[in-house]
Motif scaffolding. Structure first.
Motif, PDB file in Angstrom:
ATOM      1  N   ARG A  41       2.708  -7.900  -3.484  1.00 13.07           N
ATOM      2  CA  ARG A  41       2.475  -7.153  -2.245  1.00 13.07           C
ATOM      3  C   ARG A  41       1.715  -5.870  -2.567  1.00 13.07           C
ATOM      4  O   ARG A  41       1.935  -5.252  -3.597  1.00 13.07           O
ATOM      5  CB  ARG A  41       3.806  -6.852  -1.553  1.00 13.07           C
ATOM      6  N   ILE A  42       0.818  -5.479  -1.661  1.00 11.30           N
ATOM      7  CA  ILE A  42       0.013  -4.281  -1.900  1.00 11.30           C
ATOM      8  C   ILE A  42       0.799  -3.054  -1.465  1.00 11.30           C
ATOM      9  O   ILE A  42       1.167  -2.932  -0.302  1.00 11.30           O
ATOM     10  CB  ILE A  42      -1.329  -4.360  -1.140  1.00 11.30           C
TER      11      ILE A  42
ATOM     12  N   GLU B 266       6.515  -3.120   2.719  1.00 13.43           N
ATOM     13  CA  GLU B 266       5.695  -3.205   1.501  1.00 13.43           C
ATOM     14  C   GLU B 266       6.499  -3.773   0.333  1.00 13.43           C
ATOM     15  O   GLU B 266       5.980  -4.527  -0.491  1.00 13.43           O
ATOM     16  CB  GLU B 266       5.180  -1.819   1.078  1.00 13.43           C
TER      17      GLU B 266
ATOM     18  N   GLU C 240      -3.815  -2.817  -8.731  1.00 16.23           N
ATOM     19  CA  GLU C 240      -3.540  -3.777  -7.653  1.00 16.23           C
ATOM     20  C   GLU C 240      -4.204  -5.123  -7.914  1.00 16.23           C
ATOM     21  O   GLU C 240      -3.846  -6.122  -7.279  1.00 16.23           O
ATOM     22  CB  GLU C 240      -3.929  -3.213  -6.283  1.00 16.23           C
ATOM     23  N   CYS C 241      -5.152  -5.167  -8.839  1.00 17.41           N
ATOM     24  CA  CYS C 241      -5.781  -6.461  -9.147  1.00 17.41           C
ATOM     25  C   CYS C 241      -4.981  -7.223 -10.207  1.00 17.41           C
ATOM     26  O   CYS C 241      -5.467  -8.229 -10.742  1.00 17.41           O
ATOM     27  CB  CYS C 241      -7.221  -6.268  -9.588  1.00 17.41           C
TER      28      CYS C 241
ATOM     29  N   SER D 240       2.816 -13.901  -1.301  1.00 13.94           N
ATOM     30  CA  SER D 240       3.457 -12.594  -1.432  1.00 13.94           C
ATOM     31  C   SER D 240       4.882 -12.546  -0.878  1.00 13.94           C
ATOM     32  O   SER D 240       5.543 -11.518  -0.990  1.00 13.94           O
ATOM     33  CB  SER D 240       2.597 -11.508  -0.777  1.00 13.94           C
TER      34      SER D 240
ATOM     35  N   GLY E   9      -7.335   3.024  -4.973  1.00 14.04           N
ATOM     36  CA  GLY E   9      -6.987   2.398  -6.251  1.00 14.04           C
ATOM     37  C   GLY E   9      -7.846   2.903  -7.394  1.00 14.04           C
ATOM     38  O   GLY E   9      -8.675   3.808  -7.228  1.00 14.04           O
TER      39      GLY E   9
ATOM     40  N   SER F   8      -0.001  -4.710   3.678  1.00 16.91           N
ATOM     41  CA  SER F   8       0.565  -5.026   2.357  1.00 16.91           C
ATOM     42  C   SER F   8       0.390  -6.500   1.995  1.00 16.91           C
ATOM     43  O   SER F   8       0.805  -6.921   0.920  1.00 16.91           O
ATOM     44  CB  SER F   8       2.048  -4.637   2.318  1.00 16.91           C
TER      45      SER F   8
ATOM     46  N   THR G 188       1.457  -4.655 -13.154  1.00 16.30           N
ATOM     47  CA  THR G 188       1.509  -4.975 -11.724  1.00 16.30           C
ATOM     48  C   THR G 188       2.884  -4.630 -11.172  1.00 16.30           C
ATOM     49  O   THR G 188       3.875  -4.630 -11.903  1.00 16.30           O
ATOM     50  CB  THR G 188       1.213  -6.465 -11.477  1.00 16.30           C
TER      51      THR G 188
END
Lengths: 237, 237
Positions: free
Chosen positions: A215-216, B94, A167-168, B67, A193, B135, A211
């Motif tokens: 968006r997470i 998300e 996620e980074c 995002s 994570g 997200s 990646t």
């Protein structure tokens, strides 16, 4: 049409046990209705000739199954909380995964003991089998035994390509990274994570750090997005 | 860092109501900790100055949220059984959806009446908001009122492109169909899929009939795969 992973070596096939009771009791199918028997990449269209304790079917035609992706993808999914792994398995099968392996990483909150892991493994494989039938897969997707992240890194060395989603940030997926055929491994972290050290170790093992966009994604959404990416870039969607 | 969709017009902001109680009671945050206020595409990094019935924060820096996808995607999801729509909303947010609209089509089994639909709508929007926060979205995704499929076809005429996903096959998605910016609509059927007549009507409305590959996806998996495809082909993953 209902699908069953059964062999059909002759023109008349007698189905027994769970498959027979599924056809006669759960689906209440009758003489004259069709089912597909799927074995070793071949879909066999059959008509039911008799229904009872055993079910007898007659083979009408055989054709190669066309739903298997050209790339064999192993999903190394770090064990999430609750029953999320069940959802991941079900949907990963629909999206074309070849094998799912539950992985224990540093930030996994759920840490089942050996006995509970064995029990769960049976359930996971049942979910995978049902999803294979429903989504029209040409093979039974297996859910492996739970292993450590180090062991998973080691195993992935046999694949043509391995990707860990971080996620980074990392590389964007593309058809330059994803193989068109052969095999690849996907590593997805648990709720918290991956740890920085784990990411460094992955790099040292030659794994691409990738990646899935800005968006997470939740731990149960990320594997589905990653699989979609692989299927698109390998021309399997 | 916890995110809240709140305005931050001045350098000192007083947060009240649900946001304040979320920060103080649910998250038990303290003076000196950071939160992000998100408003109209700008992410504002703030430090907490005091916590109580109200929470006072000081603005440290502002930057544009990065995002949000360049393409605005409306998901017209035919209402599935049970609570699957909740899962679809959470994960579609998300994956970058711009708006979700529940749709009633011919084969929908779940047909909530007006009162129940209103109650559900409040819940759906709450789920969307929570997913936006988690997200890292730059805007609040709205879940619209339930409409008929005909009305949805009509509404999609305002978009640059519309795609209906059909399990009996159709065009493969590519960057030739998916717009790089502007807006697009995605139509996903209920458990039983779309009716042939519905597909014909879609065609007559200029909607692309598309496929998501040879494997059969569940009604709650298809929108996620479709969104991934759109985000990849529009260069947003």
């Amino acid at each position: 049409m209902p699908r069953f992973f059964e062999q059909a070596p002759t023109d008349i096939v007698t189905l027994m046990g769970e498959t027979a009771s599924h056809i006669s009791r759960s689906l209440r199918m009758r003489v004259g209705e069709h089912i597909t028997l799927c074995d070793n990449g071949v879909d066999t269209d059959c008509v039911i000739e008799s229904v009872g304790e055993e079910v007898v079917v007659r083979v009408l035609s055989r054709k190669p199954n066309e739903s298997e992706p050209t790339v064999k993808t192993t999903l190394y999914q770090c064990v999430p909380k609750g029953d999320k792994l069940e959802t991941v398995i079900q949907k990963a099968v629909e999206l074309g995964v070849d094998r799912v392996v539950p992985v224990l990483s540093k930030r996994c909150v759920s840490r089942p003991d050996e006995k509970s892991a064995k029990k769960k493994s049976v359930r996971y494989n049942k979910i995978a089998l049902e999803s294979c039938k429903q989504s029209g897969r040409g093979k039974v997707v297996e859910v492996g035994e739970m292993i450590t992240l180090d062991k998973a890194f080691e195993n992935s060395k046999n694949d043509d390509c391995a990707m860990l989603f971080y996620e980074c940030g990392g590389e964007k997926l593309s058809d330059k990274i994803v193989p068109q055929s052969g095999s690849c491994s996907l590593f997805i972290g648990p709720e918290g994570g991956f740890d920085e050290m784990e990411v460094e170790k992955a790099k040292a093992n030659g794994i691409h750090i990738c990646t899935l966009g800005p968006r997470i994604l939740r731990t149960e959404t990320a594997p589905l997005a990653a699989l979609c990416c692989v299927m698109i870039y390998s021309n399997n969607i």
